[in-house]
Design a protein around this motif. Structure first.
Motif, short mmCIF file in Angstrom:
data_model
loop_
_atom_site.label_atom_id
_atom_site.label_comp_id
_atom_site.label_asym_id
_atom_site.label_seq_id
_atom_site.Cartn_x
_atom_site.Cartn_y
_atom_site.Cartn_z
N ALA A 7 5.35 18.14 6.56
CA ALA A 7 6.13 17.00 7.05
C ALA A 7 5.38 15.70 6.76
O ALA A 7 4.16 15.69 6.66
CB ALA A 7 6.40 17.12 8.54
N HIS A 8 6.14 14.66 6.65
CA HIS A 8 5.56 13.32 6.46
C HIS A 8 6.44 12.37 7.26
O HIS A 8 7.64 12.32 7.05
CB HIS A 8 5.57 12.94 4.99
N ILE A 9 5.84 11.66 8.16
CA ILE A 9 6.58 10.73 8.99
C ILE A 9 6.06 9.32 8.71
O ILE A 9 4.86 9.08 8.72
CB ILE A 9 6.42 11.06 10.49
N LYS A 10 6.98 8.42 8.41
CA LYS A 10 6.63 7.02 8.18
C LYS A 10 7.47 6.15 9.10
O LYS A 10 8.64 6.43 9.33
CB LYS A 10 6.93 6.59 6.74
N MET A 11 6.87 5.09 9.59
CA MET A 11 7.60 4.13 10.42
C MET A 11 7.11 2.74 10.06
O MET A 11 5.92 2.52 9.88
CB MET A 11 7.36 4.42 11.89
N SER A 12 8.04 1.83 9.93
CA SER A 12 7.67 0.44 9.69
C SER A 12 8.42 -0.45 10.65
O SER A 12 9.57 -0.20 10.98
CB SER A 12 7.95 0.03 8.24
N LEU A 15 8.22 -7.28 12.60
CA LEU A 15 8.23 -8.11 13.80
C LEU A 15 8.18 -9.58 13.39
O LEU A 15 7.89 -9.88 12.23
CB LEU A 15 7.04 -7.74 14.68
N PRO A 16 8.45 -10.50 14.29
CA PRO A 16 8.52 -11.92 13.91
C PRO A 16 7.30 -12.43 13.13
O PRO A 16 7.45 -13.16 12.18
CB PRO A 16 8.66 -12.64 15.24
N GLU A 17 6.11 -12.02 13.50
CA GLU A 17 4.92 -12.53 12.81
C GLU A 17 4.00 -11.43 12.26
O GLU A 17 2.90 -11.71 11.81
CB GLU A 17 4.13 -13.45 13.74
N THR A 18 4.47 -10.19 12.30
CA THR A 18 3.64 -9.06 11.89
C THR A 18 4.50 -7.98 11.22
O THR A 18 5.63 -7.74 11.63
CB THR A 18 2.95 -8.43 13.12
N PHE A 19 3.93 -7.36 10.20
CA PHE A 19 4.53 -6.16 9.61
C PHE A 19 3.60 -5.02 9.96
O PHE A 19 2.39 -5.07 9.71
CB PHE A 19 4.66 -6.30 8.09
N LEU A 20 4.14 -3.96 10.58
CA LEU A 20 3.34 -2.83 11.02
C LEU A 20 3.86 -1.58 10.33
O LEU A 20 5.07 -1.33 10.33
CB LEU A 20 3.46 -2.69 12.54
N LYS A 21 2.96 -0.78 9.74
CA LYS A 21 3.39 0.48 9.16
C LYS A 21 2.49 1.60 9.64
O LYS A 21 1.27 1.43 9.81
CB LYS A 21 3.43 0.41 7.64
N ILE A 22 3.12 2.74 9.89
CA ILE A 22 2.41 3.91 10.39
C ILE A 22 2.82 5.09 9.53
O ILE A 22 4.00 5.28 9.23
CB ILE A 22 2.77 4.19 11.87
N LYS A 30 -5.22 11.83 12.21
CA LYS A 30 -4.73 10.68 12.97
C LYS A 30 -3.77 9.89 12.09
O LYS A 30 -3.91 9.89 10.86
CB LYS A 30 -5.90 9.80 13.39
N PRO A 31 -2.80 9.21 12.68
CA PRO A 31 -1.90 8.38 11.88
C PRO A 31 -2.65 7.24 11.19
O PRO A 31 -3.62 6.71 11.73
CB PRO A 31 -0.91 7.81 12.90
N GLU A 32 -2.19 6.89 9.98
CA GLU A 32 -2.73 5.73 9.29
C GLU A 32 -1.89 4.53 9.72
O GLU A 32 -0.67 4.57 9.68
CB GLU A 32 -2.61 5.92 7.78
N ILE A 33 -2.56 3.47 10.14
CA ILE A 33 -1.86 2.28 10.66
C ILE A 33 -2.27 1.06 9.85
O ILE A 33 -3.46 0.84 9.63
CB ILE A 33 -2.19 2.07 12.14
#
Length: 63
Positions: A7-12, A15-22, A30-33
């Motif tokens: 499995a591979h789970i990605k989330m992005s 946000l108003p002033e930030t881009f977050l990817k996991i 551990k998840p890469e952030i």
């Protein structure tokens, strides 16, 4: 669920002033952030992707 389960789970999150990817590729790691500052954007959104192989769809959907 079985020894061949992949499995591979990605989330992005935009946000108003930030881009977050996991990204998570293994239950033993551990998840890469990643966090990137960006200019103020008025349209925040969230995207999620789950890729699964070697398991039946009805098994994945069980609560």
């Amino acid at each position: 669920m079985n020894p061949n389960f992949i499995a591979h789970i990605k989330m992005s999150m935009y946000l108003p002033e930030t881009f977050l990817k996991i990204s998570l590729t293994s239950s033993t790691n551990k998840p890469e952030i990643g966090i990137v500052e960006r200019e103020n954007v008025a349209n925040p959104k969230v995207r999620a992707l789950a890729a699964v192989t070697n398991i039946k769809q009805d098994e994945v959907a069980k609560p």
